[in-house]
Design an enzyme around this catalytic site. Sequence first.
Site, PDB file in Angstrom:
ATOM      1  N   HIS A 181       0.864  -1.176   0.178  1.00  0.00           N
ATOM      2  CA  HIS A 181       0.134  -0.119  -0.166  1.00  0.00           C
ATOM      3  C   HIS A 181       0.807   1.223   0.095  1.00  0.00           C
ATOM      4  CE1 HIS A 181      -3.446  -2.221   0.434  1.00  0.00           C
ATOM      5  NE2 HIS A 181      -3.052  -2.749   1.810  1.00  0.00           N
ATOM      6  N   HIS A 220      -6.504  -6.978  -0.060  1.00  0.00           N
ATOM      7  CA  HIS A 220      -6.869  -5.615  -0.414  1.00  0.00           C
ATOM      8  C   HIS A 220      -5.809  -5.231  -1.552  1.00  0.00           C
ATOM      9  CE1 HIS A 220      -7.499  -5.952   4.139  1.00  0.00           C
ATOM     10  NE2 HIS A 220      -8.355  -4.968   4.020  1.00  0.00           N
TER      11      HIS A 220
END
Length: 770
Positions: A181, A220
């Site tokens: 991320h 994710h």
Amino acid sequence: MRTALVYHEEMTAARLLWDDPECEIERPERLTAAVERLQQGGLEQRCLQLAAREASEAELGLVHRSDPPGATHHRGHRLGRASTQPAPVLKTELPTCLSFTTGWMGEGTVSPEYVSLLRGTQALSTEELQALSGQYDAVYFHPSTFHCARLAAGAALQLVDAVLTGTAHNGFALVRPPGHHSQRAAANGFCVFNNVAIAARYAQKQHGVCRILIVDWDVHHGQGIQYIFEDDPSVLYFSWHRYEHGRFWPYLRESDADAVGLGPGRGFTVNLPWNQVGMGNADYMAAFLHVLLPVAFEFDPELVLISAGFDSAIGDPEGQMQATPECFAHLTQLLQVLAGGRVCAVLEVTGSKGGSLAGCQGAVRGGLLYLAGRPAWAGGTLPRSQPCLVVSLFSPCSQGGYHLESLSQCVCMVVKALLGDPAPPLLGPMVPQHSALESIQSVWAAQAPHWTSLWQQGSTPTLSLSTCSPERRPSAVSPGGPKGKAAEAQTSAVLSSLLDQLHLYTTPPVRTVIALTAPAAALVLPPEVLHQEGSAPPEETQAWARLHEALTQDTAFTALGKVLHLLNGILDGQVSSGIVTTPVAAPTLEVVLRQGLSHGAQRVFCVALGQLDRPPDLANDGRTLWLNIRGKEAAALSTFHVSVPLSGTTGGFLSCILALVLPLAYGFQPDLVLVALGPAHGLQDPQAALLAALLRGPAGGRVLVLVEQESTCQLVGVLARVLHGEPPPSLGPFSMASPDDLQALVHLRGQLEAQWEMLQLLLECHELVA
């Protein structure tokens, strides 16, 4: 196989110093639990153990630099862009290696502000660390964060060095904090430095690698990796992730399937959004077979990097997926046929923000589905029994946490696959969900203009179905009611039962055996591959030889005794796989098939190449799936008898294997795979090796290959090596399938997809909403 394991206990130093339900899941135990399980299973000792080093600030600057003009970031989110239909760009016209590594790596400058900011966290008080953490999305800082993050990035670099210098064939870096991320100048989602992105740039700069595939199977979306490489055709980024039409974190429009990259990087970002929870083994396998692998073979990477997050496995309360741990061994094996087996896995976020009763209930539903067994096929089958629920072996999902036992098992499964061990058979029914098929179709619609391999899967992609049935989009996940403890206990029991099934599977003591009817001095094999000297008892061999007069001849009789002895070893669990040479392939194959069924195999998948016909009196009872690959005929003579022509192009051969052979094999879920290379089989050595390597998965590694005695030592040797776990040789340059090959594949899929769910891909909109 030499597998590197990179780790440093100092990466466990950073931890949350204040109350924060959103961040408490990122904790040191996710590393220590995985390491302990590797040690208990004897896997750590089998690996080349490397202590992680710190990445230098110059190495961090390969990725963490000031953004180029025009980039827009805000707390890890970025404004979405309108999608435009791209002009077709054939990836057979990829630029040269030189243009891959120039233009993108030099873009922007090193960002001393971000690195300096993180360096300064070492001297901050708890209150100052908490205040700084609040400026980012789902991030916490600790005085040890900078050191831990440099170790995490350095571990990935050390693994790349080991693999690309030949010190190891592949490896796994156990790291924290995670990285996918993290963006150029912003921490995000527990991630500080983008470990995998830094490793990719380092491989290009330090080792001259031209093409890198990054596979992100975390639940994710790894938006940080996507942003870094979105305009770069030297890096192909594939991510599947829970999306729910933008209602799941990180809530980004560019996580959808139509975000395919920018400028020269269009088509090199492949997003597969899961719009419902509950995706399981069949959905993950369908995504690999019908999206990732066709594109990856066409891209032809020189290195594969895995962003290995296991919140996409069963047991994670927010991911709410149903894939069981052994599925990740199968995914790893499929990736090992790429890039000469140079695969580097790097641990990502293994857990998620804020557990819920809904998450626990999702895990329960998934577990009960898998325990329920598998559906019957048309034509009948023998159902496989499943054990009852047992007492929990680990703590339930609670406090926004995740199951460390599930995580640890997933890590062990990947490491075992990297070591070359056969993967346990997949649990549960291999039936992809309609929502998964819808997502796959949306990817096809977005990516088909960029990849010729997606035109060759047996159907023509249509417009994305995501706009066909908006009323079926799921609502946001509710936090649940007061019955959390009961749901948690049930989840724990279900997961325990699933893991117990894995524990019941034991790897055979001998991985690969070769039985020859004549000496072969030129044959070069790994030292662990055993030469079989024994044979079945003469009376057993004589009984089976009576079926065919050709088997009574001296050499054929000797070969029959050897193959029966080897087959018994495979079915008794003493040997995983083997190769036998024989002068008469057809009658030997029939005997092996009948002996396998009579000796305890419930389902046998037989792939016959060349002049080998299915025995006319073989029962069509669902216990045998016979696939002929030869000639020019394409026919589904029955649900369990299929004939397909052998393509003369790499694209046609790959389409046959990925879009037909493997979906049938995984859908059938055999106990034993037989591969017979008969007269005039027509396969080149790399093709035969790839077929054997990919067929290790469906039956848990139980593969027996029959080869005509006249075959070369080189063919026998390469087959033995891939069955032992080594990567197959390259097929060479990608070439498109012929129109005749595509028509044959379309014809067969149309005949078979009603009976074989793993072949069902493109559904009409009205079928999905019915």
